[in-house]
Design an enzyme around this catalytic site. Structure first.
Site, PDB file in Angstrom:
ATOM      1  N   CYS A 167      35.380 -34.043  -5.439  1.00 39.31           N
ATOM      2  CA  CYS A 167      34.696 -33.492  -4.274  1.00 39.31           C
ATOM      3  C   CYS A 167      33.507 -32.686  -4.780  1.00 39.31           C
ATOM      4  CB  CYS A 167      35.605 -32.546  -3.489  1.00 39.31           C
ATOM      5  SG  CYS A 167      37.033 -33.360  -2.759  1.00 39.31           S
TER       6      CYS A 167
ATOM      7  N   GLY B 249      31.478 -37.246  -3.010  1.00 38.15           N
ATOM      8  CA  GLY B 249      32.417 -37.516  -1.926  1.00 38.15           C
ATOM      9  C   GLY B 249      31.692 -37.949  -0.670  1.00 38.15           C
TER      10      GLY B 249
ATOM     11  N   TYR C 297      31.062 -40.888 -15.607  1.00 34.44           N
ATOM     12  CA  TYR C 297      30.812 -41.518 -14.309  1.00 34.44           C
ATOM     13  C   TYR C 297      30.497 -40.555 -13.157  1.00 34.44           C
ATOM     14  CZ  TYR C 297      31.897 -43.952  -9.933  1.00 34.44           C
ATOM     15  OH  TYR C 297      31.849 -44.444  -8.672  1.00 34.44           O
TER      16      TYR C 297
ATOM     17  N   ASN D 195      37.413 -28.138  -5.089  1.00 34.32           N
ATOM     18  CA  ASN D 195      37.258 -29.389  -5.837  1.00 34.32           C
ATOM     19  C   ASN D 195      38.333 -29.417  -6.907  1.00 34.32           C
ATOM     20  OD1 ASN D 195      34.832 -30.650  -8.270  1.00 34.32           O
ATOM     21  ND2 ASN D 195      36.382 -31.738  -7.129  1.00 34.32           N
ATOM     22  N   GLY D 196      39.185 -30.444  -6.860  1.00 33.00           N
ATOM     23  CA  GLY D 196      40.258 -30.558  -7.847  1.00 33.00           C
ATOM     24  C   GLY D 196      41.561 -30.920  -7.171  1.00 33.00           C
TER      25      GLY D 196
HETATM   26  P1  5GP Z   1      36.410 -52.625 -11.646  1.00 31.02           P
HETATM   27  O1  5GP Z   1      35.681 -53.641 -12.473  1.00 31.02           O
HETATM   28  O2  5GP Z   1      37.457 -51.938 -12.409  1.00 31.02           O
HETATM   29  O3  5GP Z   1      36.908 -53.200 -10.364  1.00 31.02           O
HETATM   30  O4  5GP Z   1      35.336 -51.517 -11.189  1.00 31.02           O
HETATM   31  C1  5GP Z   1      34.626 -50.838 -12.162  1.00 31.02           C
HETATM   32  C2  5GP Z   1      33.486 -50.094 -11.503  1.00 31.02           C
HETATM   33  O5  5GP Z   1      34.006 -49.036 -10.719  1.00 31.02           O
HETATM   34  C3  5GP Z   1      32.515 -49.466 -12.487  1.00 31.02           C
HETATM   35  O6  5GP Z   1      31.224 -49.907 -12.152  1.00 31.02           O
HETATM   36  C4  5GP Z   1      32.597 -47.985 -12.258  1.00 31.02           C
HETATM   37  O7  5GP Z   1      31.307 -47.396 -12.214  1.00 31.02           O
HETATM   38  C5  5GP Z   1      33.248 -47.855 -10.923  1.00 31.02           C
HETATM   39  N1  5GP Z   1      34.146 -46.695 -10.874  1.00 31.02           N
HETATM   40  C6  5GP Z   1      34.797 -46.073 -11.869  1.00 31.02           C
HETATM   41  N2  5GP Z   1      35.538 -45.044 -11.416  1.00 31.02           N
HETATM   42  C7  5GP Z   1      35.338 -45.008 -10.084  1.00 31.02           C
HETATM   43  C8  5GP Z   1      35.794 -44.156  -9.049  1.00 31.02           C
HETATM   44  O8  5GP Z   1      36.577 -43.223  -9.246  1.00 31.02           O
HETATM   45  N3  5GP Z   1      35.325 -44.424  -7.796  1.00 31.02           N
HETATM   46  C9  5GP Z   1      34.477 -45.467  -7.549  1.00 31.02           C
HETATM   47  N4  5GP Z   1      34.048 -45.668  -6.293  1.00 31.02           N
HETATM   48  N5  5GP Z   1      34.034 -46.285  -8.491  1.00 31.02           N
HETATM   49  C10 5GP Z   1      34.450 -46.065  -9.754  1.00 31.02           C
HETATM   50 MG    MG Z   2      29.730 -48.598 -11.329  1.00 30.09          MG
END
Ligand code: 5GP
Ligand code: MG
Ligand code: SF4
Length: 465
Positions: free
Chosen positions: A2, A28, A243, A102-103
């Site tokens: 968040c 978020g 990320y 947040n957490g």
């Molecule tokens: P996968 O190939 O595992 O389906 O998706 C990987 C992608 O999900 C990567 O591009 C990464 O940036 C993204 N990603 C990683 N962690 C998260 C997250 O916590 N939330 C979202 N929305 N995307 C994520």
């Molecule tokens: Mg991605």
């Protein structure tokens, strides 16, 4: 995950909070909210949706006063509905109090059961509400002492901003899982999850709230308290660098962009391959791909173009078009890719389904001859209990497949992940730093949560090592 903000002493507090939330939207997208104080009374507004869709001139005008806190929510604990929007406000003997969190607390369930057995009535399913009950129950006199009393009973990850009618109180858990920064704008204080929010409102960065630090901001200025026992090991979340945080932010003492580029450079050292192009999976893979390209001297190109206007409400045609999801968001540039050997850089693989669709798309639509996938983090094999929405262990592809099996699943010609040692390359540069890396290692530094589902998962964790 968040985002939280706090504004103290500004005549346009609600507008500044709005701008800061706007800058933190990546943390978020599910709901947002704001509470302001006019010195007498708190004013509240919460809504489901994006910051720009929820707040209009009208709402901001009603949010009167010189102090504000705000929140953007990515549902982790508690279901997705209006009653779980933050900031969360309570009225108790000590007055009105609002909080943005947040957490994720890892012992919230247990504390909640205990509080309920003693007669407490909960309004939401959020772990944050537990903290408010503990504050209301505390027999300390001063508000800050009640907050410290409450926080010393909870475990897990919390960066918190509290707003009382004439005070802003900021707390970061003693492991320091989530980032929290403070800036100044003239005589005003600005608190935010990340520095990109300070930049937007022209505030100057003052400091990060240290792990275990409590900051009290009131008409006397800002004072720092260190009431908690020093944690033996700090645990800022390494995934913020990989990320979550925005690449233009500076958190945990470093620039996110530089870290990501560094991961990409290291990835190139560990997994070189002869190719014509390096392309990122936008946006999250861009800085690492630049690092990879710089290290190898291979040309960096935007071989995948992202549609930035994809919202959550997009309606997919039923049945007729399969695997529509990724196509809505990404499209390959055929002119660049046709007949080429391509290195694709992304930040992480979670389930592997997106990654597989991207590889197929690059080959089938883009015409790429070879697709070499490079990931700027180690395999994610463990769920996160500290406020990141990684799925259950069985859904994490690296929890049950080897790298070679994952390569086959995503249909890439080769697959290379950043090694652990690679991820920690900066540790040798910045000695003494500790980070949480539990989603890669399974080494959880705080007791695991106590929900039945997680207890079962934790058991699996123990038995499978
Ligand atoms: P996968 O190939 O595992 O389906 O998706 C990987 C992608 O999900 C990567 O591009 C990464 O940036 C993204 N990603 C990683 N962690 C998260 C997250 O916590 N939330 C979202 N929305 N995307 C994520
Ligand atoms: Mg991605
Ligand atoms: Fe961050 Fe992973 Fe630790 Fe969760 S488990 S706090 S995502 S490093």
């Amino acid at each position: 995950m968040c985002g939280i903000v706090g504004i103290f002493n500004h005549t346009e507090a609600s507008k500044l909070a709005y701008l800061c939330l706007y800058a933190l939207q990546h943390r978020g997208q599910e709901s947002t909210g704001m509470v302001t104080s006019d010195g007498q009374k708190l004013h509240t507004f919460t809504s489901m949706g994006l910051v720009n869709d929820c707040f209009h001139e009208e709402e901001l005008k009603k949010l009167k006063g010189d102090h504000a806190i705000g929140h953007v929510r990515y549902s982790t604990s508690g279901t997705s509905e209006l009653k779980n929007c933050q900031p969360f406000v309570v009225n108790f003997a000590g007055g009105s109090l609002a909080v943005a969190h947040n957490g994720n607390l890892t012992n919230a369930c247990q504390l909640r059961k205990k509080l309920e057995s003693e007669g407490a009535i909960f309004q939401s399913t959020m772990d944050t509400e537990v903290i408010m009950h503990l504050i209301a129950k505390s027999n300390k006199k001063e508000l800050v002492d009640k907050i410290i009393d409450a926080c010393s009973q909870v475990l897990g990850a919390y960066s918190l901003v509290f707003l009382a009618k004439d005070q802003l109180i900021v707390v970061r858990d003693s492991k320091g899982f989530r980032p929290l920064v403070i800036g100044k704008l003239g005589g005003s204080y600005i608190v935010a999850s990340e520095t990109c929010a300070l930049d937007l409102v022209d505030a100057t960065f003052r400091c990060e709230v240290e792990p275990g630090e409590v900051m009290v901001i009131d008409s006397h200025g800002m004072r720092s308290l260190k009431p908690f026992q020093q944690a033996a090991k700090k645990a800022p979340c390494i995934f913020e660098y990989i990320y979550f945080a925005r690449p233009d932010s500076h958190i945990f003492g470093r620039d996110v962009y530089e870290m990501r580029k560094g991961f990409g450079r290291q990835l190139a050292r560990e997994h070189p391959v002869g190719a014509d192009l390096v392309i990122p999976v936008p946006d999250s893979g861009v800085p690492a791909a630049i690092g990879y390209a710089e290290q190898t001297g291979i040309s960096f190109q935007m071989g995948l173009i992202r549609n930035h206007y994809v919202g959550r409400t997009f309606i997919e045609p039923e049945q007729s078009i399969r695997h529509f999801g990724v196509k809505i968001k990404l499209n390959p540039v055929r002119e660049l890719l046709q007949g080429k050997k391509v290195i694709v850089v992304d930040d992480s693989i979670v389930r592997g389904t997106t990654c597989m669709k991207i590889v197929k798309m690059l080959r089938e639509k883009g015409g790429a001859k070879e697709v070499h996938m490079r990931i700027s983090s180690p395999p994610i094999a463990w769920p996160c209990f500290y406020g990141i929405d990684t799925p259950r262990r069985e859904e994490l592809i690296a929890a049950h497949k080897s790298v070679e099996e994952i390569r086959k699943f995503i249909t890439a010609d080769s697959l290379g992940y950043l090694s652990f040692e690679g991820l920690r390359w900066f540790k040798t540069l910045y000695s003494g730093e500790e980070f949480c890396d539990a989603c890669f290692t399974g080494n959880y530094t705080v007791d695991l949560p106590d929900t039945p589902e997680i207890a079962a998962m934790a058991k699996r964790h123990c038995t499978s090592g």
